[in-house]
Design a protein around this motif. Structure first.
Motif, mmCIF file in Angstrom:
data_model
loop_
_atom_site.group_PDB
_atom_site.id
_atom_site.type_symbol
_atom_site.label_atom_id
_atom_site.label_comp_id
_atom_site.label_asym_id
_atom_site.label_seq_id
_atom_site.Cartn_x
_atom_site.Cartn_y
_atom_site.Cartn_z
ATOM 1 N N LEU A 12 0.780 -1.227 0.000
ATOM 2 C CA LEU A 12 0.000 0.000 0.000
ATOM 3 C C LEU A 12 0.815 1.282 0.000
ATOM 4 C CD1 LEU A 12 -2.634 -1.219 2.591
ATOM 5 C CD2 LEU A 12 -3.138 -0.577 0.225
ATOM 6 N N THR A 13 1.944 1.320 0.737
ATOM 7 C CA THR A 13 2.604 2.612 0.899
ATOM 8 C C THR A 13 4.124 2.558 0.992
ATOM 9 O OG1 THR A 13 2.468 4.721 2.112
ATOM 10 C CG2 THR A 13 2.422 2.697 3.440
ATOM 11 N N GLY A 14 4.698 1.505 1.572
ATOM 12 C CA GLY A 14 6.155 1.416 1.663
ATOM 13 C C GLY A 14 6.741 2.305 2.732
ATOM 14 N N ALA A 41 -10.431 -4.473 -6.459
ATOM 15 C CA ALA A 41 -9.784 -4.821 -7.734
ATOM 16 C C ALA A 41 -9.233 -6.247 -7.739
ATOM 17 C CB ALA A 41 -8.667 -3.828 -8.042
ATOM 18 N N GLY A 42 -9.231 -6.927 -6.581
ATOM 19 C CA GLY A 42 -8.814 -8.324 -6.554
ATOM 20 C C GLY A 42 -7.719 -8.685 -5.570
ATOM 21 N N ALA A 43 -7.172 -7.718 -4.838
ATOM 22 C CA ALA A 43 -6.107 -8.038 -3.875
ATOM 23 C C ALA A 43 -6.707 -8.704 -2.642
ATOM 24 C CB ALA A 43 -5.345 -6.778 -3.481
ATOM 25 N N SER A 44 -6.177 -9.860 -2.273
ATOM 26 C CA SER A 44 -6.623 -10.531 -1.057
ATOM 27 C C SER A 44 -5.622 -10.377 0.085
ATOM 28 C CB SER A 44 -6.876 -12.014 -1.322
ATOM 29 O OG SER A 44 -5.742 -12.634 -1.885
ATOM 30 N N VAL A 45 -4.423 -9.854 -0.218
ATOM 31 C CA VAL A 45 -3.379 -9.638 0.787
ATOM 32 C C VAL A 45 -2.970 -8.166 0.748
ATOM 33 C CG1 VAL A 45 -1.099 -10.336 1.620
ATOM 34 C CG2 VAL A 45 -2.529 -11.994 0.394
ATOM 35 N N MET A 46 -2.864 -7.533 1.915
ATOM 36 C CA MET A 46 -2.376 -6.164 2.015
ATOM 37 C C MET A 46 -1.056 -6.162 2.781
ATOM 38 S SD MET A 46 -4.754 -4.492 0.463
ATOM 39 C CE MET A 46 -6.349 -5.107 -0.124
ATOM 40 N N HIS A 47 -0.003 -5.677 2.112
ATOM 41 C CA HIS A 47 1.300 -5.524 2.767
ATOM 42 C C HIS A 47 1.334 -4.145 3.405
ATOM 43 C CE1 HIS A 47 5.492 -6.037 3.644
ATOM 44 N NE2 HIS A 47 5.833 -5.012 2.894
ATOM 45 N N VAL A 48 1.535 -4.104 4.722
ATOM 46 C CA VAL A 48 1.303 -2.898 5.510
ATOM 47 C C VAL A 48 2.601 -2.362 6.089
ATOM 48 C CG1 VAL A 48 0.076 -1.934 7.486
ATOM 49 C CG2 VAL A 48 -1.019 -3.707 6.085
ATOM 50 N N HIS A 49 2.916 -1.109 5.754
ATOM 51 C CA HIS A 49 3.944 -0.328 6.432
ATOM 52 C C HIS A 49 3.274 0.717 7.305
ATOM 53 C CE1 HIS A 49 7.868 -1.364 4.402
ATOM 54 N NE2 HIS A 49 7.007 -1.960 3.595
ATOM 55 N N LEU A 60 8.504 9.209 7.556
ATOM 56 C CA LEU A 60 9.290 8.400 8.487
ATOM 57 C C LEU A 60 8.504 7.171 8.930
ATOM 58 C CD1 LEU A 60 10.687 11.264 10.742
ATOM 59 C CD2 LEU A 60 11.941 9.974 9.010
ATOM 60 N N PRO A 61 9.202 6.061 9.167
ATOM 61 C CA PRO A 61 8.490 4.867 9.658
ATOM 62 C C PRO A 61 8.115 5.005 11.120
ATOM 63 C CG PRO A 61 10.838 4.448 9.553
ATOM 64 C CD PRO A 61 10.635 5.815 8.961
ATOM 65 N N SER A 62 7.185 4.176 11.553
ATOM 66 C CA SER A 62 6.782 4.099 12.951
ATOM 67 C C SER A 62 6.710 2.642 13.358
ATOM 68 C CB SER A 62 5.417 4.765 13.157
ATOM 69 O OG SER A 62 4.935 4.520 14.478
ATOM 70 N N TRP A 63 7.032 2.376 14.629
ATOM 71 C CA TRP A 63 6.851 1.038 15.200
ATOM 72 C C TRP A 63 5.984 1.134 16.449
ATOM 73 C CZ3 TRP A 63 7.670 -2.524 11.911
ATOM 74 C CH2 TRP A 63 8.697 -2.405 10.959
ATOM 75 N N THR A 88 8.523 -5.780 8.555
ATOM 76 C CA THR A 88 9.361 -5.925 9.758
ATOM 77 C C THR A 88 10.755 -5.344 9.581
ATOM 78 O OG1 THR A 88 10.213 -8.090 9.089
ATOM 79 C CG2 THR A 88 8.183 -8.075 10.403
ATOM 80 N N GLY A 89 11.073 -4.806 8.410
ATOM 81 C CA GLY A 89 12.456 -4.466 8.111
ATOM 82 C C GLY A 89 13.026 -3.365 8.975
ATOM 83 N N VAL A 90 14.125 -3.653 9.665
ATOM 84 C CA VAL A 90 14.846 -2.665 10.469
ATOM 85 C C VAL A 90 16.345 -2.885 10.299
ATOM 86 C CG1 VAL A 90 13.117 -2.203 12.263
ATOM 87 C CG2 VAL A 90 14.611 -4.188 12.489
#
Length: 289
Positions: A12-14, A41-49, A60-63, A88-90
């Motif tokens: 969705l955003t990166g 539109a057909g996406a069944s998985v959302m990758h979330v940042h 900026l990222p948040s945890w 999860t990337g850090v």
């Protein structure tokens, strides 16, 4: 050529894009709205940042675990039955931020970066786009991530930036670090990683563990779409979104994630594949109903 329904993921955003310069979602409401467009539109998985919510800090990222809950709850409410895939990337050995978010949200899937990479990009004038950095993912760090995911019933998606990292996932499987269906994500298009190349993509599934499912994250502009088409023909899961590209197959800038997923669904259909429902995706990945 596989005829299995294609599982579509929307990133969705990166983490790198500045929302003041590009229209990427940041707030829970924006994330849910973009997720719904991709879901329709057909996406069944959302990758979330997760992004910092303070004014002017959305790049900026948040945890923050409570922010993770707010965003994921909003997406789940907007997209009944959707599968969440949490980033999860850090950098460095401290994984407490992403671990706290996994424990708070308990996503069905979480990214698990499967190896280290010199993460580089060069400008046209020969200057570094950012200071050269090492995206460090030693085995000890991966083991700690896998332990948290096991604790929370979260399925790891092993992110692979190079061929040796793909092969490493097979070693992880033999060492007991992979439960259930192995899931790999071939990341192509980072300047210092694997190129976005259809011929290379065709080779990579042969280096994955037996029984693995895979997808390709393709970073770039219009040149990525023939490789998406090849991924569809080879039987892979398919992924795109504003994290990976701003551009549609005809070179136009996408107005949002929905348009990108529509184009991805077209790749699946041209390959003779239906678009998987969330229930079909859960069954294929071995996730709970």
């Amino acid at each position: 050529m596989s005829r299995e329904p294609a599982i579509l993921t929307c990133a969705l955003t990166g983490v790198l894009t500045n929302p003041d310069q590009h229209p990427v979602p940041v707030t829970p409401e924006q994330m849910a709205q973009e997720a719904r467009a991709a879901f329709d539109a057909g996406a069944s998985v959302m990758h979330v940042h997760l992004r910092d919510q303070a004014p002017g800090r959305g790049f900026l990222p948040s945890w923050d675990p409570e922010l993770a809950a707010a965003i994921c709850d909003a997406i789940r409410a907007a997209c009944p039955g959707v599968i969440l895939n949490l980033t999860t990337g850090v950098l460095g050995p401290d994984i407490e931020g992403p671990a706290a978010c996994i424990r708070r949200v308990r996503p069905e899937i979480a990214a698990c970066n499967a190896g280290s990479l010199n993460y580089l990009k060069l400008r046209e004038d020969g200057r570094w786009a950012w200071p050269p950095m090492v995206f460090d993912n030693p085995v000890e760090k991966i083991e700690r991530f896998v332990a948290v995911m096991r604790e929370c019933g979260t399925h790891p998606e092993f992110e692979c930036f190079d061929v040796g990292i793909v092969r490493s996932v097979g070693l992880f499987a033999r060492a007991g670090l992979v439960d259930g269906t192995p899931e790999l994500n071939f990341v192509m298009g980072v300047a210092s990683g694997m190129p976005c190349d259809a011929a290379l993509l065709a080779l990579l599934p042969g280096y994955a563990p037996p029984g693995a499912v895979w997808q390709a994250t393709l970073i770039g502009r219009a040149e990525i779409w023939p490789v998406h088409q090849r991924a569809a023909e080879l039987g892979g899961m398919l992924r795109t979104g504003l994290e990976d590209t701003f551009y549609l197959p005809d070179g136009r800038r996408a107005r949002g994630n929905g348009e990108l997923i529509e184009a991805l669904a077209d790749c699946a259909r041209r390959a003779g594949r239906a678009v998987a429902t969330p229930a079909q995706a859960r069954a294929r990945l071995g996730l709970a109903a």
